[in-house]
Write a protein that holds these residues in place. Structure first.
Motif, PDB file in Angstrom:
ATOM      1  N   ALA A  54      45.317  33.022  39.232  1.00 24.16           N
ATOM      2  CA  ALA A  54      45.145  31.838  38.381  1.00 24.16           C
ATOM      3  C   ALA A  54      43.932  31.990  37.465  1.00 24.16           C
ATOM      4  N   GLN A  55      42.799  32.389  38.012  1.00 22.10           N
ATOM      5  CA  GLN A  55      41.591  32.527  37.195  1.00 22.10           C
ATOM      6  C   GLN A  55      41.748  33.654  36.172  1.00 22.10           C
ATOM      7  N   SER A  56      42.382  34.742  36.571  1.00 26.71           N
ATOM      8  CA  SER A  56      42.562  35.878  35.662  1.00 26.71           C
ATOM      9  C   SER A  56      43.510  35.507  34.528  1.00 26.71           C
ATOM     10  N   LYS A  57      44.593  34.836  34.867  1.00 27.13           N
ATOM     11  CA  LYS A  57      45.559  34.414  33.850  1.00 27.13           C
ATOM     12  C   LYS A  57      44.903  33.445  32.867  1.00 27.13           C
ATOM     13  N   GLN A  58      44.116  32.525  33.380  1.00 25.78           N
ATOM     14  CA  GLN A  58      43.410  31.552  32.548  1.00 25.78           C
ATOM     15  C   GLN A  58      42.470  32.256  31.560  1.00 25.78           C
ATOM     16  N   ARG A  59      41.926  33.390  31.949  1.00 26.70           N
ATOM     17  CA  ARG A  59      41.000  34.137  31.094  1.00 26.70           C
ATOM     18  C   ARG A  59      41.715  35.096  30.137  1.00 26.70           C
ATOM     19  N   GLY A  60      43.050  35.185  30.248  1.00 30.13           N
ATOM     20  CA  GLY A  60      43.811  36.001  29.302  1.00 30.13           C
ATOM     21  C   GLY A  60      44.276  37.352  29.809  1.00 30.13           C
ATOM     22  N   PHE A  61      44.034  37.664  31.074  1.00 27.63           N
ATOM     23  CA  PHE A  61      44.511  38.928  31.642  1.00 27.63           C
ATOM     24  C   PHE A  61      46.019  38.856  31.837  1.00 27.63           C
ATOM     25  N   ASP A  62      46.698  39.987  31.702  1.00 26.81           N
ATOM     26  CA  ASP A  62      48.147  40.057  31.898  1.00 26.81           C
ATOM     27  C   ASP A  62      48.434  40.214  33.389  1.00 26.81           C
ATOM     28  N   THR A  63      48.474  39.111  34.097  1.00 25.46           N
ATOM     29  CA  THR A  63      48.636  39.138  35.551  1.00 25.46           C
ATOM     30  C   THR A  63      50.030  39.579  35.983  1.00 25.46           C
ATOM     31  N   GLU A  64      50.980  39.598  35.049  1.00 28.82           N
ATOM     32  CA  GLU A  64      52.320  40.097  35.376  1.00 28.82           C
ATOM     33  C   GLU A  64      52.288  41.601  35.653  1.00 28.82           C
ATOM     34  N   GLN A  65      51.259  42.291  35.166  1.00 26.08           N
ATOM     35  CA  GLN A  65      51.138  43.739  35.325  1.00 26.08           C
ATOM     36  C   GLN A  65      50.284  44.151  36.522  1.00 26.08           C
ATOM     37  N   LEU A  66      49.850  43.188  37.331  1.00 19.19           N
ATOM     38  CA  LEU A  66      49.005  43.518  38.485  1.00 19.19           C
ATOM     39  C   LEU A  66      49.737  44.412  39.471  1.00 19.19           C
ATOM     40  N   ILE A  67      48.995  45.339  40.018  1.00 18.43           N
ATOM     41  CA  ILE A  67      49.484  46.212  41.090  1.00 18.43           C
ATOM     42  C   ILE A  67      48.735  45.801  42.357  1.00 18.43           C
ATOM     43  N   TYR A  68      49.489  45.598  43.422  1.00 16.06           N
ATOM     44  CA  TYR A  68      48.883  45.252  44.704  1.00 16.06           C
ATOM     45  C   TYR A  68      48.803  46.544  45.521  1.00 16.06           C
ATOM     46  N   VAL A  69      47.606  46.892  45.896  1.00 23.69           N
ATOM     47  CA  VAL A  69      47.326  48.195  46.483  1.00 23.69           C
ATOM     48  C   VAL A  69      47.778  48.266  47.932  1.00 23.69           C
ATOM     49  N   LYS A  70      48.485  49.340  48.250  1.00 23.61           N
ATOM     50  CA  LYS A  70      48.936  49.590  49.618  1.00 23.61           C
ATOM     51  C   LYS A  70      47.783  50.187  50.429  1.00 23.61           C
ATOM     52  N   HIS A  71      47.524  49.584  51.596  1.00 24.87           N
ATOM     53  CA  HIS A  71      46.475  50.094  52.485  1.00 24.87           C
ATOM     54  C   HIS A  71      47.071  50.509  53.814  1.00 24.87           C
TER      55      HIS A  71
END
Length: 170
Positions: A153-170
């Motif tokens: 939410a905060q990243s999207k509000q700031r203009g980041f393309d959150t649709e492109q986020l990668i969630y890291v496998k641990h």
């Protein structure tokens, strides 16, 4: 002509120390509390991290000032760990979470913590010099969904393309 060359060289070296207009660094930041291991939970992908899993960073105090930065990630295709060693220093005041980090000699880039669990330093939202660089870091390899939702939410509000986020496998 010599002055122009020097000016351009300085701009190239320091040109990546800015931040997106929508991002403001955390104030009352304590580097001593930030040191240690941070796991990458989510990121916008880049060639230097492409395909890596189990990514984490260690921040270790340097003798005089700043911190050593050791980034590690596992490449499942090559079946080997990748590591990058760098160093980070404050851009301005030591209580404002805007650092310059370098992995390549004199070339620095911004590392801006724009959200932080100030009570326990358990998660951090980090930007680079543009909206193309974004990370969610945490002290553990997993976080509560509420932290991820807040990050998105905060990243999207700031203009980041959150649709492109990668969630890291641990």
């Amino acid at each position: 002509m010599k002055r122009i060359f020097v000016y351009l060289a300085v701009m190239m070296i320091t040109g990546c120390l800015g931040m997106p207009e929508t991002v403001k660094p955390v104030k009352e930041f304590e580097l001593a509390r930030y040191q240690g291991t941070w796991y990458e939970i989510a990121r916008l992908d880049h060639s230097f991290e492409e395909g890596l899993e189990q990514v984490y960073a260690e921040y270790i105090p340097l003798e005089k000032e700043g911190v050593a930065v050791i980034n590690r990630g596992y490449d499942p295709l090559k079946k080997e760990w990748q590591q990058a060693n760098g160093k980070a220093f404050f851009v301005g005041h030591a209580d404002i979470a805007h650092l310059q980090v370098s992995f390549f000699g004199p070339f620095y880039s911004s590392y801006v913590i724009f959200e932080l669990d100030k009570q326990d330093y358990q998660y951090a939202f980090v930007s680079g010099p543009t909206l193309d660089y974004l990370w969610l870091l945490a002290r553990t390899p997993t976080v509560e969904q509420e932290v991820i939702d807040k990050f998105v939410a905060q990243s999207k509000q700031r203009g980041f393309d959150t649709e492109q986020l990668i969630y890291v496998k641990h």
